[in-house]
Scaffold this active site. Sequence first.
Site, PDB file in Angstrom:
ATOM      1  N   THR A 168       0.910  -1.124  -0.049  1.00  0.00           N
ATOM      2  CA  THR A 168       0.078   0.024   0.052  1.00  0.00           C
ATOM      3  C   THR A 168       0.908   1.207   0.026  1.00  0.00           C
ATOM      4  O   THR A 168       1.988   1.135   0.360  1.00  0.00           O
ATOM      5  CB  THR A 168      -0.952  -0.171   1.321  1.00  0.00           C
ATOM      6  OG1 THR A 168      -1.931  -1.011   1.157  1.00  0.00           O
ATOM      7  CG2 THR A 168      -1.381   1.367   1.776  1.00  0.00           C
ATOM      8  N   ARG A 196     -15.404  -5.053   0.710  1.00  0.00           N
ATOM      9  CA  ARG A 196     -14.762  -4.604   1.755  1.00  0.00           C
ATOM     10  C   ARG A 196     -14.019  -3.166   1.837  1.00  0.00           C
ATOM     11  O   ARG A 196     -13.280  -3.025   0.585  1.00  0.00           O
ATOM     12  CB  ARG A 196     -13.632  -5.637   2.173  1.00  0.00           C
ATOM     13  CG  ARG A 196     -12.749  -5.323   3.226  1.00  0.00           C
ATOM     14  CD  ARG A 196     -11.304  -4.817   3.050  1.00  0.00           C
ATOM     15  NE  ARG A 196     -10.478  -4.858   4.045  1.00  0.00           N
ATOM     16  CZ  ARG A 196      -9.203  -3.949   4.053  1.00  0.00           C
ATOM     17  NH1 ARG A 196      -8.945  -3.533   3.169  1.00  0.00           N
ATOM     18  NH2 ARG A 196      -8.639  -4.154   5.403  1.00  0.00           N
ATOM     19  N   VAL A 197     -13.775  -2.440   2.742  1.00  0.00           N
ATOM     20  CA  VAL A 197     -13.171  -1.050   2.703  1.00  0.00           C
ATOM     21  C   VAL A 197     -12.291  -1.099   3.980  1.00  0.00           C
ATOM     22  O   VAL A 197     -12.664  -1.644   4.833  1.00  0.00           O
ATOM     23  CB  VAL A 197     -14.247   0.203   2.882  1.00  0.00           C
ATOM     24  CG1 VAL A 197     -13.540   1.236   3.216  1.00  0.00           C
ATOM     25  CG2 VAL A 197     -15.207   0.152   1.738  1.00  0.00           C
ATOM     26  N   GLY A 198     -11.201  -0.633   3.589  1.00  0.00           N
ATOM     27  CA  GLY A 198     -10.118  -0.706   4.769  1.00  0.00           C
ATOM     28  C   GLY A 198      -9.758   0.605   5.224  1.00  0.00           C
ATOM     29  O   GLY A 198     -10.709   1.425   5.127  1.00  0.00           O
ATOM     30  N   ASP A 199      -8.760   0.759   6.042  1.00  0.00           N
ATOM     31  CA  ASP A 199      -8.448   2.229   6.709  1.00  0.00           C
ATOM     32  C   ASP A 199      -8.121   3.331   5.786  1.00  0.00           C
ATOM     33  O   ASP A 199      -8.345   4.527   6.104  1.00  0.00           O
ATOM     34  CB  ASP A 199      -7.401   1.937   7.862  1.00  0.00           C
ATOM     35  CG  ASP A 199      -6.105   1.569   7.206  1.00  0.00           C
ATOM     36  OD1 ASP A 199      -6.246   0.424   6.371  1.00  0.00           O
ATOM     37  OD2 ASP A 199      -5.140   2.123   7.098  1.00  0.00           O
ATOM     38  N   THR A 218      -0.402   2.303   7.625  1.00  0.00           N
ATOM     39  CA  THR A 218      -0.511   0.998   6.694  1.00  0.00           C
ATOM     40  C   THR A 218      -0.497  -0.160   7.665  1.00  0.00           C
ATOM     41  O   THR A 218      -0.175  -0.063   8.537  1.00  0.00           O
ATOM     42  CB  THR A 218       0.586   0.846   5.783  1.00  0.00           C
ATOM     43  OG1 THR A 218       0.576  -0.725   5.108  1.00  0.00           O
ATOM     44  CG2 THR A 218       2.081   1.435   6.352  1.00  0.00           C
ATOM     45  N   GLY A 219      -1.232  -1.314   7.261  1.00  0.00           N
ATOM     46  CA  GLY A 219      -1.435  -2.470   8.152  1.00  0.00           C
ATOM     47  C   GLY A 219      -2.649  -3.033   7.936  1.00  0.00           C
ATOM     48  O   GLY A 219      -3.434  -2.753   6.930  1.00  0.00           O
TER      49      GLY A 219
END
Length: 283
Positions: A168, A196-199, A218-219
Amino acid sequence: MHPVIVAHGGVGSGIEYKEDVVSAVKAGYEALLAGKSALEAVIITVKALEDNVKFNAGYGSYYNLAGEIEMDASVMTSDGRCGAVACVHGVKNPVLLARAVMDTPHVLMAGRGAVEYAKKIGLEFADLRSEKADKKLAEVKKKIREGYYPQWSEKMKNIDLSEYLGDTVGAVAMDMQGKFAAANSTGGISLKLPGRVGDSAIIGAGIYAGSEGAVVTTGIGEEIIKKVLAKAVYDKLAQLGAMKACRWGVDQYDEGIPVGIIAVDKKGYGVAANKQMAWHVLP
Ligand code: ASP
């Protein structure tokens, strides 16, 4: 004020990503030296990384388990302006779409509507699929033994997502006027359900900026969202300074949960990660 810019190539990214991060940071730094804003600089840097197939953002994004690319991106500045996109496909540079959302009355646009908006404002579209991502999907599918809905969503509860992240991209900067900005972009984790949505799309979780500085993370997005990590680290900037604030942020997680954070504040920059992470700072 002397400008500064930091970028990362994702927690888990190895030394082979370093040179690409360096050249993207150089492009952003040159823009800062030419008097451009922190926002313009982080966008230049993140766009360069999106256009580089090695990274999991823009061209080269990993696929969801249905074999589709769904990308998240966001931008934010010192004055609290922000824009984000989630689950967008086909848009060559999601960071530019996030920037465009900043100029609407909205903060976050997702899916079809966001893609339609990108078309309307004339953003470039491209085939973002890559051999690298084809291989990654094959690996992921092998690992979950070709499971199907809803069974594999059950199985997912026991899966260690840390194996499925990487590459990322994100950047933070301070310009000559002492203004801060941050930008993020990702294809997300490579083991994800469609939708799905990430941070990276969530203001406060994957990104935050204000008068004290700018932060990106990131993570594992799910874990980052639960701790509203970028805002939590931002809130520590004044007290701890950028370097210690980033370390504090990473220390909120067990070692088994990979996390990386970069930040800038009035006095300098910070970087911390609990796994290898390609990053670079200028000057
Ligand atoms: N944070 C990203 C996500 O969960 C993944 C990453 O940073 O590698 O979508």
